[in-house]
Design an enzyme around this catalytic site. Structure first.
Site, short mmCIF file in Angstrom:
data_model
loop_
_atom_site.label_atom_id
_atom_site.label_comp_id
_atom_site.label_asym_id
_atom_site.label_seq_id
_atom_site.Cartn_x
_atom_site.Cartn_y
_atom_site.Cartn_z
N SER A 29 0.76 -1.24 -0.19
CA SER A 29 0.24 0.03 -0.16
C SER A 29 0.99 1.46 -0.31
O SER A 29 1.45 1.48 0.96
CB SER A 29 -0.96 -0.07 1.37
OG SER A 29 -1.67 -1.07 1.17
N HIS A 60 -3.55 0.22 -4.79
CA HIS A 60 -2.95 -1.76 -4.88
C HIS A 60 -2.94 -1.59 -6.57
O HIS A 60 -4.20 -1.31 -6.56
CB HIS A 60 -3.46 -2.36 -4.36
CG HIS A 60 -2.76 -2.81 -2.92
ND1 HIS A 60 -1.99 -3.16 -2.58
CD2 HIS A 60 -3.75 -2.11 -1.50
CE1 HIS A 60 -1.41 -3.26 -1.94
NE2 HIS A 60 -1.99 -2.60 -0.78
N HIS A 82 -4.63 -9.79 -1.19
CA HIS A 82 -4.38 -10.33 0.27
C HIS A 82 -5.77 -11.81 0.84
O HIS A 82 -6.62 -11.20 -0.19
CB HIS A 82 -5.09 -9.02 1.28
CG HIS A 82 -4.21 -7.52 1.10
ND1 HIS A 82 -4.49 -6.97 -0.20
CD2 HIS A 82 -3.02 -7.18 1.50
CE1 HIS A 82 -3.99 -5.95 -0.07
NE2 HIS A 82 -3.04 -5.93 0.62
N TYR A 84 -7.82 -11.75 3.13
CA TYR A 84 -9.11 -10.55 3.59
C TYR A 84 -9.56 -10.48 2.34
O TYR A 84 -11.23 -10.97 1.85
CB TYR A 84 -8.53 -9.83 4.09
CG TYR A 84 -8.19 -8.42 3.85
CD1 TYR A 84 -8.80 -7.94 2.90
CD2 TYR A 84 -6.61 -7.83 4.39
CE1 TYR A 84 -7.95 -6.02 2.71
CE2 TYR A 84 -5.98 -6.91 4.14
CZ TYR A 84 -6.83 -6.40 2.94
OH TYR A 84 -6.21 -5.00 2.33
N GLU A 85 -9.25 -9.93 0.90
CA GLU A 85 -9.55 -10.23 0.05
C GLU A 85 -10.95 -11.04 -1.00
O GLU A 85 -11.35 -11.58 -1.27
CB GLU A 85 -9.00 -9.35 -1.24
CG GLU A 85 -8.22 -8.33 -0.49
CD GLU A 85 -7.47 -7.67 -2.38
OE1 GLU A 85 -8.05 -7.39 -3.27
OE2 GLU A 85 -6.76 -7.52 -1.92
N ALA A 112 2.49 -2.05 4.18
CA ALA A 112 2.54 -0.89 5.42
C ALA A 112 2.11 -1.95 6.69
O ALA A 112 1.02 -2.46 6.48
CB ALA A 112 1.34 -0.07 4.48
N MET A 207 -1.34 -6.59 7.27
CA MET A 207 -2.43 -7.63 6.91
C MET A 207 -1.82 -8.45 5.80
O MET A 207 -2.37 -9.32 4.87
CB MET A 207 -3.92 -7.11 6.69
CG MET A 207 -4.13 -6.43 7.49
SD MET A 207 -5.71 -5.22 7.20
CE MET A 207 -6.28 -4.22 7.91
N SER A 208 -0.81 -8.85 5.27
CA SER A 208 -0.15 -9.41 4.39
C SER A 208 1.54 -9.47 4.64
O SER A 208 1.68 -10.52 6.11
CB SER A 208 0.03 -8.49 3.16
OG SER A 208 0.71 -7.16 3.94
N ASN A 231 1.53 4.03 10.82
CA ASN A 231 0.74 4.34 11.76
C ASN A 231 1.02 3.23 12.93
O ASN A 231 1.33 2.76 12.96
CB ASN A 231 -1.12 4.23 11.73
CG ASN A 231 -1.23 2.28 11.23
OD1 ASN A 231 -0.82 2.32 10.08
ND2 ASN A 231 -1.21 1.94 12.49
N HIS A 243 -7.73 3.32 6.47
CA HIS A 243 -7.38 2.74 5.41
C HIS A 243 -6.32 4.40 4.60
O HIS A 243 -5.32 4.84 4.26
CB HIS A 243 -7.50 2.73 4.26
CG HIS A 243 -7.15 1.73 3.14
ND1 HIS A 243 -5.83 1.28 3.22
CD2 HIS A 243 -7.34 1.96 1.80
CE1 HIS A 243 -5.54 0.63 2.27
NE2 HIS A 243 -6.12 1.17 1.34
N1 HPA Z 1 -3.28 -2.66 11.57
C1 HPA Z 1 -2.82 -3.48 10.53
N2 HPA Z 1 -2.30 -3.59 9.60
C2 HPA Z 1 -2.06 -2.36 9.37
C3 HPA Z 1 -1.94 -1.04 9.75
C4 HPA Z 1 -1.90 -1.57 11.23
O1 HPA Z 1 -2.55 -1.16 12.21
N3 HPA Z 1 -1.48 -0.02 9.14
C5 HPA Z 1 -0.72 -0.53 8.10
N4 HPA Z 1 -1.02 -1.58 8.00
#
Ligand code: HPA
Length: 271
Positions: A29, A60, A82, A84-85, A112, A207-208, A231, A243
């Site tokens: 991302s 993406h 991903h 989750y998709e 990310a 998440m990846s 973050n 996001h």
């Molecule tokens: N959690 C999960 N996935 C992420 C985060 C997060 O805080 N930041 C960027 N991808």
């Protein structure tokens, strides 16, 4: 489990662009800008590559770029799919197999991630040295051969890690190291999950990447993985995660990766 499309994707690619990439890259991302730095680029949309999973995640791109970086042939995936998709942890199997079929010996995965350390703020990079699979699944579910018992003791290649540290020192870029914990997403973590993650030894959450690492090792590829901390993880600050914020901060990490990756790739390619 996905069928075996990697060799046929390699044929599709070679039919248009004879190539022998050494390194495969996956851009996460907000990190897609690196794909524009590829020289002598030939682009394939994922729709052209049989078995390549389409990603609908904004930020993406969804294309494979063949070309050179620092004079070394590379295959760059701008955008990933991903778990989750698709609800399928093996969704990145064909891309990893394609890297192998094209002749890559290493992959560099970027993502990310949410950071768990106040001293590693958003915008910093973290080189992943180990992971925790907290998603309750595995990309090799259903793989029928004994090759499924992949060892992960040295999943994150020590030589590639050394090249990243060397590049970071040369560029004067801070590079944290740590353990990445894979959550399924797509919801962000709950604060209590982040407290649990900290106790379990995580330094960043995302998440990846973890399924790609497992698949890459399955296909015998050496692996390096870098997170852009976009973050602080859930509950560490008062702000709700979004996001949008991930996409906004991602390019800060991308700017640093743009400086590190050519050095790492050049050093790997010259060995
Ligand atoms: N959690 C999960 N996935 C992420 C985060 C997060 O805080 N930041 C960027 N991808």
């Amino acid at each position: 489990m996905k069928g075996s499309h990697g060799p046929s994707c390699a044929e599709v690619i070679r039919a248009r662009r004879p190539c022998a990439p050494r390194v495969g890259l996956v851009l996460g991302s907000g990190l897609g800008a690196f794909a524009d730095a590829v020289e002598k680029a030939v682009r394939f949309s994922y729709a052209e590559l049989p078995g390549f999973p389409l990603s609908g995640v904004s930020g993406h791109a969804g294309e494979m770029v063949l070309g050179t970086v620092a004079g070394v042939e590379v295959a760059v995936m701008a955008g990933r799919a991903h778990y989750y998709e698709h609800g399928d942890a093996s969704v990145m199997r064909t891309p990893m197999e394609t890297f192998q079929a094209l002749g890559c010996t290493a992959v560099i995965l970027t993502n990310a991630a949410g950071g768990l350390h106040p001293e590693v703020p958003p915008g910093e990079l973290m080189l992943i040295t180990d992971h925790i699979n907290f998603a309750g699944t595995n990309p090799l579910f259903g793989e029928p051969t004994d090759r499924r018992f992949v060892g992960l003791s040295q999943a994150y290649d020590p030589h590639l890690q050394a090249l990243f540290h060397q590049a970071a020192a040369e560029e004067g870029i801070r590079l944290a190291t740590g353990t990445y914990m894979w959550f399924s997403g797509p919801s962000f973590e709950a604060p209590a999950e982040i407290r649990a993650a900290r106790i379990l030894g995580a330094d960043a959450v995302g998440m990846s990447t973890v399924p790609e690492v497992i698949l890459a090792r399955f296909f015998g590829l050496r692996v390096a993985a870098v997170s852009t901390i976009t973050n602080y993880a859930a509950g560490m600050t008062d702000v709700e995660l979004s996001h949008e914020d991930v996409k906004e901060v991602g390019p800060m990490g991308a700017a640093k990766l743009m400086r590190l990756l050519p050095r790492v790739i050049a050093a790997y390619g010259s060995a």
